[in-house]
Design a protein around this motif. Structure first.
Motif, PDB file in Angstrom:
ATOM      1  N   VAL A  51       0.744  -1.244   0.041  1.00 21.86           N
ATOM      2  CA  VAL A  51       0.055   0.115  -0.131  1.00 21.86           C
ATOM      3  C   VAL A  51       0.869   1.101  -0.125  1.00 21.86           C
ATOM      4  N   LEU A  52       1.772   1.276   1.123  1.00 25.73           N
ATOM      5  CA  LEU A  52       2.658   2.344   0.883  1.00 25.73           C
ATOM      6  C   LEU A  52       4.022   2.432   0.123  1.00 25.73           C
ATOM      7  N   ARG A  53       4.097   1.391  -0.398  1.00 27.79           N
ATOM      8  CA  ARG A  53       5.097   0.917  -1.244  1.00 27.79           C
ATOM      9  C   ARG A  53       6.771   1.087  -0.591  1.00 27.79           C
ATOM     10  N   ARG A  54       6.805   0.455   0.499  1.00 25.46           N
ATOM     11  CA  ARG A  54       8.174   0.677   1.488  1.00 25.46           C
ATOM     12  C   ARG A  54       8.530  -0.593   1.940  1.00 25.46           C
ATOM     13  N   ALA A  55       9.721  -0.840   2.183  1.00 26.87           N
ATOM     14  CA  ALA A  55      10.327  -2.043   2.744  1.00 26.87           C
ATOM     15  C   ALA A  55      10.147  -1.836   4.288  1.00 26.87           C
ATOM     16  N   VAL A  56       9.753  -3.122   4.943  1.00 29.44           N
ATOM     17  CA  VAL A  56       9.512  -3.094   6.601  1.00 29.44           C
ATOM     18  C   VAL A  56       9.854  -4.526   7.004  1.00 29.44           C
ATOM     19  N   ALA A  57       9.905  -4.283   8.157  1.00 31.25           N
ATOM     20  CA  ALA A  57      10.084  -5.836   9.193  1.00 31.25           C
ATOM     21  C   ALA A  57       8.921  -6.374   9.683  1.00 31.25           C
TER      22      ALA A  57
END
Length: 375
Positions: A35-41
């Protein structure tokens, strides 16, 4: 309850990739927020975990959600998807402070900068009424620039509340517990300062100050103060000695630590300067005298996890180890069995353990008396 297979999304939003770290009952996966187009853990909770582990998992999410500081690992989301409990965290690309120490002692200048940043984060945490309770190198993440981030708030508690993981259980990591935690006394933010002091000392020496088994490691600090190298700058010798004082009232506050680390000014007498909770945590049912005297301890071990690049996983495999033999020079005052949750630290550069009650290079001397030899 199972994790999404390849091509499926967790909570209809997160793509899961490789594992960043894992423990007994949870693991951290690299993820992508579609949705936010970002890498996460993404920290996911395994279905076979017990209720205590589940409470710690939710506690971490709730605690981090109310905190916002650049020195902390931020939480983005949390929820349950098809029976899988998860927390989405900021992805910190890099290793842990434990990894860095494994390469050898850090230069004094680097320890000052890293320590000041961590002290800022702890100051903020304490101002919010939270005590971390598990400050240690593997819970400090270093990003690509070497900036530290304090992680894993699974054992944290609000300073004005009483929180037990289970009746007569105390939590923490044996090698970094504050003396008041070992004795079963009330404790607050000053316990984090003690652990932080041991972390800074480990950065400077490249070795854990209190190695050995869990009981040996925990009790050793009651018999001898940490060996602070005399060739360090005078302000650091003074600061580390106060941070690791047996008396919680003598320890400086986190802001004081940050000030000394940045300026090199000698810390003033710190009695009563650390923030104190409105209601302390009563750690265990046994009295301090009975705990130290008898030392019949049932330690519930949570082995240290492999280093993770974001949010080190709380480990929860449990093995009860009964120890009924008191350490050397400790009189048996009563027969007490106290269950304590600890983490068995990973092996690292260590010196030969010093028997409780004996300082380095001394023979035939009895146990050090509390308060003696400390600034």
């Amino acid at each position: 309850m199972s994790l999404p297979v390849s091509g499926e999304l967790l909570a209809g939003r997160y793509e899961l990739a490789g594992t960043l770290g894992f423990g007994g009952m949870s693991e951290v996966r690299r993820g992508w927020d579609t949705v936010l187009r970002r890498a996460v853990a993404v920290k996911v909770f395994r279905p076979e975990a017990d209720d205590d582990t589940a409470r710690r998992f939710h506690n971490e999410a709730r605690t981090l959600a109310r905190l916002s500081h650049p020195g902390l690992v931020a939480v983005h989301d949390a929820g349950v998807s098809d029976g899988t409990v998860f927390v989405v965290l900021r992805l910190v690309e890099g290793g842990t402070l434990r990894d860095r120490i494994a390469d050898g002692p850090l230069p004094v200048a680097e320890v000052r900068e890293l320590g000041a940043r961590l002290a800022d984060a702890l100051a903020y945490v304490h101002e919010q009424g939270v005590v971390h309770r598990d400050v240690k190198p593997s819970n400090i993440l270093l990003d690509a620039d070497g900036t530290p981030h304090l992680a894993d708030f699974g054992l944290a508690h609000l300073a004005d509340t009483t929180r037990f993981t289970r009746t007569n259980q105390m939590v923490g990591t044996a090698a970094y517990l504050a003396p008041e935690q070992v004795r079963g006394d009330a404790f607050g933010p000053a316990a984090d300062i003690y652990s932080f002091g041991l972390v800074l000392l480990e950065c400077l020496t490249g070795r854990r100050e209190y190695p050995g088994g869990d009981v040996e490691s925990a009790v050793a600090r009651l018999h001898r103060p940490p060996a602070v190298p005399e060739d360090l700058p005078a302000d650091l010798v003074r600061l580390l000695s106060l941070m690791t004082s047996l008396s919680a009232r003598r320890r400086p506050s986190a802001p004081d630590c940050a000030h000394v680390l940045r300026t090199g000014e000698t810390v003033a007498r710190a009695a009563g300067s650390a923030p104190r909770p409105r209601r302390h945590v009563k750690a265990v049912a046994a009295s301090a005298a009975a705990l130290v005297g008898a030392f019949g301890l049932a330690w519930v071990l949570t082995p240290d996890q492999a280093p993770a690049t974001s949010a080190p996983v709380e480990t929860t495999s449990r093995t009860a180890v009964q120890s009924t033999t008191p350490p050397p020079n400790v009189p048996v005052a009563a027969t007490v069995t106290t269950e304590v949750v600890v983490e068995q630290p990973a092996a690292g550069p260590q010196e030969k353990p010093v028997p409780p009650g004996h300082a380095k290079g001394e023979k035939g001397k009895g146990p050090a008396k509390p308060g003696k030899g400390k600034p």
